[in-house]
Motif scaffolding. Structure first.
Motif, mmCIF file in Angstrom:
data_model
loop_
_atom_site.group_PDB
_atom_site.id
_atom_site.type_symbol
_atom_site.label_atom_id
_atom_site.label_comp_id
_atom_site.label_asym_id
_atom_site.label_seq_id
_atom_site.Cartn_x
_atom_site.Cartn_y
_atom_site.Cartn_z
ATOM 1 N N CYS A 54 0.879 -1.269 0.047
ATOM 2 C CA CYS A 54 -0.090 -0.021 -0.184
ATOM 3 C C CYS A 54 0.786 1.130 0.134
ATOM 4 O O CYS A 54 1.642 1.280 0.949
ATOM 5 C CB CYS A 54 -0.921 0.136 1.247
ATOM 6 S SG CYS A 54 -2.168 -1.355 1.430
ATOM 7 N N LEU A 55 0.570 1.922 -1.078
ATOM 8 C CA LEU A 55 1.445 3.196 -1.116
ATOM 9 C C LEU A 55 0.836 4.420 -0.581
ATOM 10 O O LEU A 55 -0.103 4.750 -1.085
ATOM 11 C CB LEU A 55 1.928 3.485 -2.678
ATOM 12 C CG LEU A 55 2.845 2.531 -3.365
ATOM 13 C CD1 LEU A 55 3.105 2.729 -4.693
ATOM 14 C CD2 LEU A 55 4.046 2.257 -2.565
ATOM 15 N N VAL A 56 1.329 5.291 0.130
ATOM 16 C CA VAL A 56 0.718 6.246 0.929
ATOM 17 C C VAL A 56 1.413 7.559 0.220
ATOM 18 O O VAL A 56 2.740 7.841 0.313
ATOM 19 C CB VAL A 56 1.045 6.384 2.343
ATOM 20 C CG1 VAL A 56 0.073 7.607 3.010
ATOM 21 C CG2 VAL A 56 0.293 5.041 2.843
ATOM 22 N N VAL A 57 0.650 8.468 -0.429
ATOM 23 C CA VAL A 57 1.240 9.599 -0.776
ATOM 24 C C VAL A 57 1.079 10.797 0.111
ATOM 25 O O VAL A 57 0.023 11.214 0.441
ATOM 26 C CB VAL A 57 0.707 10.031 -2.142
ATOM 27 C CG1 VAL A 57 1.271 11.453 -2.783
ATOM 28 C CG2 VAL A 57 0.549 9.030 -3.199
ATOM 29 N N HIS A 58 2.315 11.116 0.678
ATOM 30 C CA HIS A 58 2.121 12.119 1.789
ATOM 31 C C HIS A 58 2.863 13.439 1.132
ATOM 32 O O HIS A 58 3.939 13.418 0.688
ATOM 33 C CB HIS A 58 3.164 12.010 2.992
ATOM 34 C CG HIS A 58 3.407 12.676 3.936
ATOM 35 N ND1 HIS A 58 2.172 13.058 4.768
ATOM 36 C CD2 HIS A 58 4.210 13.718 4.524
ATOM 37 C CE1 HIS A 58 2.660 13.973 5.621
ATOM 38 N NE2 HIS A 58 3.768 14.419 5.483
ATOM 39 N N PRO A 59 2.073 14.721 1.490
ATOM 40 C CA PRO A 59 2.582 15.919 0.942
ATOM 41 C C PRO A 59 3.563 16.519 1.670
ATOM 42 O O PRO A 59 3.307 17.677 2.264
ATOM 43 C CB PRO A 59 1.231 16.777 0.758
ATOM 44 C CG PRO A 59 0.469 16.210 1.827
ATOM 45 C CD PRO A 59 0.687 14.871 2.036
ATOM 46 N N GLY A 60 4.729 16.065 2.139
ATOM 47 C CA GLY A 60 5.804 16.384 2.849
ATOM 48 C C GLY A 60 6.992 15.652 2.517
ATOM 49 O O GLY A 60 6.860 14.543 1.886
ATOM 50 N N PRO A 61 8.298 16.281 2.927
ATOM 51 C CA PRO A 61 9.653 15.551 2.712
ATOM 52 C C PRO A 61 9.835 14.344 3.520
ATOM 53 O O PRO A 61 9.049 13.918 4.441
ATOM 54 C CB PRO A 61 10.587 16.463 3.123
ATOM 55 C CG PRO A 61 9.816 17.455 4.052
ATOM 56 C CD PRO A 61 8.386 17.600 3.658
ATOM 57 N N ILE A 62 10.830 13.707 3.353
ATOM 58 C CA ILE A 62 11.076 12.552 3.914
ATOM 59 C C ILE A 62 11.185 12.753 5.637
ATOM 60 O O ILE A 62 12.109 13.713 6.101
ATOM 61 C CB ILE A 62 12.253 11.647 3.350
ATOM 62 C CG1 ILE A 62 12.310 11.278 2.165
ATOM 63 C CG2 ILE A 62 12.894 10.819 4.465
ATOM 64 C CD1 ILE A 62 13.802 10.739 1.517
ATOM 65 N N GLY A 63 10.398 12.156 6.322
ATOM 66 C CA GLY A 63 10.539 12.107 7.728
ATOM 67 C C GLY A 63 9.434 12.833 8.323
ATOM 68 O O GLY A 63 9.077 12.806 9.436
ATOM 69 N N ASP A 64 8.740 13.703 7.504
ATOM 70 C CA ASP A 64 7.707 14.508 7.802
ATOM 71 C C ASP A 64 6.499 13.658 7.887
ATOM 72 O O ASP A 64 6.275 12.700 7.190
ATOM 73 C CB ASP A 64 7.285 15.361 6.889
ATOM 74 C CG ASP A 64 6.351 16.462 7.315
ATOM 75 O OD1 ASP A 64 6.230 17.460 8.014
ATOM 76 O OD2 ASP A 64 5.005 16.202 6.682
ATOM 77 N N GLY A 65 5.610 13.957 9.128
ATOM 78 C CA GLY A 65 4.293 13.245 9.367
ATOM 79 C C GLY A 65 3.286 14.099 9.711
ATOM 80 O O GLY A 65 3.596 14.986 10.580
ATOM 81 N N GLY A 66 1.998 13.667 9.563
ATOM 82 C CA GLY A 66 0.929 14.261 10.277
ATOM 83 C C GLY A 66 0.176 14.944 9.174
ATOM 84 O O GLY A 66 0.290 14.939 7.813
ATOM 85 N N PRO A 67 -1.343 15.286 9.571
ATOM 86 C CA PRO A 67 -2.186 15.544 8.500
ATOM 87 C C PRO A 67 -2.288 17.027 7.751
ATOM 88 O O PRO A 67 -3.040 17.445 7.104
ATOM 89 C CB PRO A 67 -3.639 15.321 9.280
ATOM 90 C CG PRO A 67 -3.089 15.942 10.950
ATOM 91 C CD PRO A 67 -1.782 15.473 10.674
ATOM 92 N N SER A 68 -1.265 17.878 8.280
ATOM 93 C CA SER A 68 -1.431 19.303 8.057
ATOM 94 C C SER A 68 0.046 19.472 7.309
ATOM 95 O O SER A 68 0.628 20.848 7.593
ATOM 96 C CB SER A 68 -1.589 20.302 9.137
ATOM 97 O OG SER A 68 -3.002 19.862 9.480
ATOM 98 N N ALA A 69 0.798 18.677 6.700
ATOM 99 C CA ALA A 69 2.119 19.076 6.194
ATOM 100 C C ALA A 69 2.362 20.271 5.455
ATOM 101 O O ALA A 69 2.950 21.067 5.717
ATOM 102 C CB ALA A 69 2.358 17.909 5.270
ATOM 103 N N LEU A 70 1.368 20.484 4.499
ATOM 104 C CA LEU A 70 1.527 21.668 3.719
ATOM 105 C C LEU A 70 0.957 22.883 4.311
ATOM 106 O O LEU A 70 1.599 23.931 4.117
ATOM 107 C CB LEU A 70 0.697 21.559 2.146
ATOM 108 C CG LEU A 70 0.858 22.427 1.098
ATOM 109 C CD1 LEU A 70 2.485 22.343 0.858
ATOM 110 C CD2 LEU A 70 -0.088 21.929 0.034
ATOM 111 N N ASP A 71 0.081 22.671 5.050
ATOM 112 C CA ASP A 71 -0.389 23.771 5.783
ATOM 113 C C ASP A 71 0.862 24.558 6.865
ATOM 114 O O ASP A 71 0.858 25.927 6.735
ATOM 115 C CB ASP A 71 -1.526 23.523 7.081
ATOM 116 C CG ASP A 71 -2.598 22.756 6.365
ATOM 117 O OD1 ASP A 71 -2.251 22.023 5.546
ATOM 118 O OD2 ASP A 71 -3.623 23.158 6.510
#
Length: 563
Positions: free
Chosen positions: A70-87
């Motif tokens: 399962c590939l998760v597309v996260h809108p943040g750089p490596i190591g970043d986590g959380g629901p408001s990355a771009l915010d």
């Protein structure tokens, strides 16, 4: 490969990935994340090789990510986590950001990394950055990840990469709260930009609690910090510590309130404000014998008055001594047709729908009847519904690689559509392609649009270079020695088409069907519009994209037989 998208909604990123993967020969189906049972049923029906979480608001069920990649597309750089990355990236003024494609595991946003991309941040709204930089980076990273999976490669462990994952909680309204007396203009713009699209910045205007959207610098204006000092078009200007900002759209905090132009929400209060130039959604410029008409309507929505103003600008442009006119749209959206929010907020949504579609038709007809110029639609942003056919009213459609078209209406409660599509589609796409386009209800990329006659040229350039490339191409077109002959042919063809079947007849036939949508006994359009405007969560995935549900039993038996 057989790929299942698991997503909260079929948003712009999911649509772009859907287009790109299908173009490369992958089988793609989509399931909205309703609940765990629905997601697990989708996997059982489709038996995908890979699940892609392109836009998900909660964790993938363990039984799914334990059974397949399962590939998760996260809108943040490596190591970043959380629901408001771009915010957070916007709020903190990060100069660089990224997208990471990682494998789902028990710890959210901390699984092994399959691919990642970086990009330079720009001053822009969250929705704009997401639609362009994030989406472009995500497409590259997902394609790389799938290539690695096909090749039998393995992902990289974060700890082996020397990266410690950092989880950041979701951005709250307190994190974006504006201090009008002390915040400078850049800070105010950053705070509103970080919440544009959703959820907006909670604030107070005219003693009413609201959410703010669509902010722009108000050059040349100033006043008592926090004071509302001017209006321009649909926007109001509010003073900051060192200047002012235009606030284009607001939503009252009360239940079921709709996001609308600020001067529409506060009509009486705005009337007493001085009118100043500055918030311009329509702009005309000229370069040699080419006119460029820009119309950057918020979210690409064109209400009745917006269509009327654009028609006025079009008529003024025709008075200029040009040989080519380019319809530029806006950088994020070319056009998405009717303004459903304004329709929903009207005293009679049925009557406002009728007024809006007639205003769209007036504009499309004016473009079709302009036989003394070559008209180009330069589509750099996404376009949908009536916006696609308004673009096709031009002689040529130049489509940026990466733009996504949704040339259909039926998902909005089986809306029939107008803008002369029954004339334009057969003319440019042919009878067979017309049927395919009308029936598909699927997003379309540039290559498919070109093959079906919805576009005439693909422009392979970045978002930043698109406008300059269009300028060069338009000037070359204006200087082409065959232009006079082409204009004569255009006028003759229009006359022949009119003699066979007048445009007025196409319009009357289309509007007769639209009137049933608006004023008939079937409420499907009104229900679909309400759900869209109020963001009512989907209770099921449309069969048009959930292909595993259209023939679920056959899908399983056919796959097993093949294996």
């Amino acid at each position: 490969m057989r790929i299942l998208f698991l997503c909260h909604s079929f948003n712009s990123l999911s649509q772009r990935l859907f287009v790109e993967l299908r173009m490369r020969g992958h089988e793609v189906s989509v399931e909205f994340d309703i609940n765990d049972a629905v997601a697990m049923e989708a996997v059982e029906l489709y038996e995908p090789d890979i699940v892609v979480a392109s836009f998900l608001k909660r964790a993938i069920p363990r039984s799914i990510w334990e059974s397949r990649i399962c590939l998760v597309v996260h809108p943040g750089p490596i190591g970043d986590g959380g629901p408001s990355a771009l915010d957070w990236a916007i709020l903190e003024g990060k100069p660089e950001w990224g997208v990471t494609v990682l494998q789902a595991e028990s710890e959210l946003d901390a699984g092994p990394v399959w691919a990642h991309r970086k990009f330079a941040m720009r001053d822009g709204r969250k929705s704009s950055l997401y639609r362009h930089e994030v989406t472009d980076a995500a497409v590259e990273a997902v394609l790389e990840a799938i290539g690695k999976i096909e090749a039998g490669d393995a992902p990289s462990n974060l700890h082996a990469m020397g990266v410690a994952p950092v989880w950041r909680v979701g951005a709250k309204q307190a994190d974006r709260a504006i201090d009008w007396r002390n915040d400078d203009t850049d800070t105010v713009l950053r705070k509103i930009a970080s919440a544009d699209g959703m959820p907006g910045v909670r604030d107070t205007l005219f003693d009413e609690t609201v959410f703010l959207f669509d902010a722009h610098r108000a050059d040349g204006l100033s006043g008592e910090p926090g004071a509302v000092i001017a209006r321009s078009g649909g926007a109001i200007a509010r003073a900051t510590r060192d200047g002012a900002v235009w606030i284009g759209h607001v939503r009252k905090a009360r239940d079921k309130a709709i996001k609308l132009p600020a001067t529409s929400v506060f009509h009486a209060e705005a009337e007493s404000l001085p009118e100043r130039p500055g918030y311009e959604d329509i702009r005309y410029e000229e370069l040699g014998e080419v006119g460029f008409l820009h119309f950057a309507f918020y979210n690409g929505a064109m209400g009745t008055r917006a269509c009327e103003r654009l028609l006025e600008a079009w008529r003024e442009a025709l008075k200029r001594p040009t040989r080519v006119i380019v319809l530029m749209g806006g950088p994020d959206h070319w056009s998405n047709g009717l303004n459903l929010n304004l329709i929903e907020a009207a005293a009679s949504p049925a009557d406002e729908s009728w007024a809006n579609i007639n205003a769209m038709d007036d504009l499309a007809e004016a473009v079709i009847r302009a036989t003394d110029r070559i008209v180009v639609s330069a589509v750099g942003g996404n376009a949908g519904a009536g916006g696609v056919f308004l673009a096709r009213a031009a002689d040529e459609v130049w489509l940026r690689q990466g733009a996504v078209l949704n040339p259909h209406y039926k998902d909005m409660g089986n809306l029939y559509g107008s803008e002369f599509w029954t004339y334009l589609l057969p003319r440019h796409a042919g009878a067979e392609n017309s049927k395919r386009i009308a029936a598909a209800r699927l997003p379309m990329g540039a290559r498919e649009a070109l093959s079906l006659g919805l576009a005439d040229e693909i422009i392979h350039t970045s978002r930043e270079d698109f406008e300059e490339t269009v300028r060069d191409m338009a000037q070359q077109l204006a200087g082409n020695g065959t232009l006079d002959a082409r204009l004569r042919d255009k006028a003759e063809r229009r006359a022949r088409d009119e003699a066979v079947k007048p445009l007025e007849q196409y319009r009357a036939e289309e509007l007769q069907r639209m009137k049933r949508n608006f004023h008939g006994f079937d409420p499907s359009y009104h229900v679909a519009r309400y759900n869209f405007v109020h963001k009512v969560p989907k209770s099921r995935t449309p069969i048009t994209i959930a292909r595993h549900r259209a023939n679920g039993a056959n899908t399983q038996s056919g796959r097993r037989a093949a294996s």
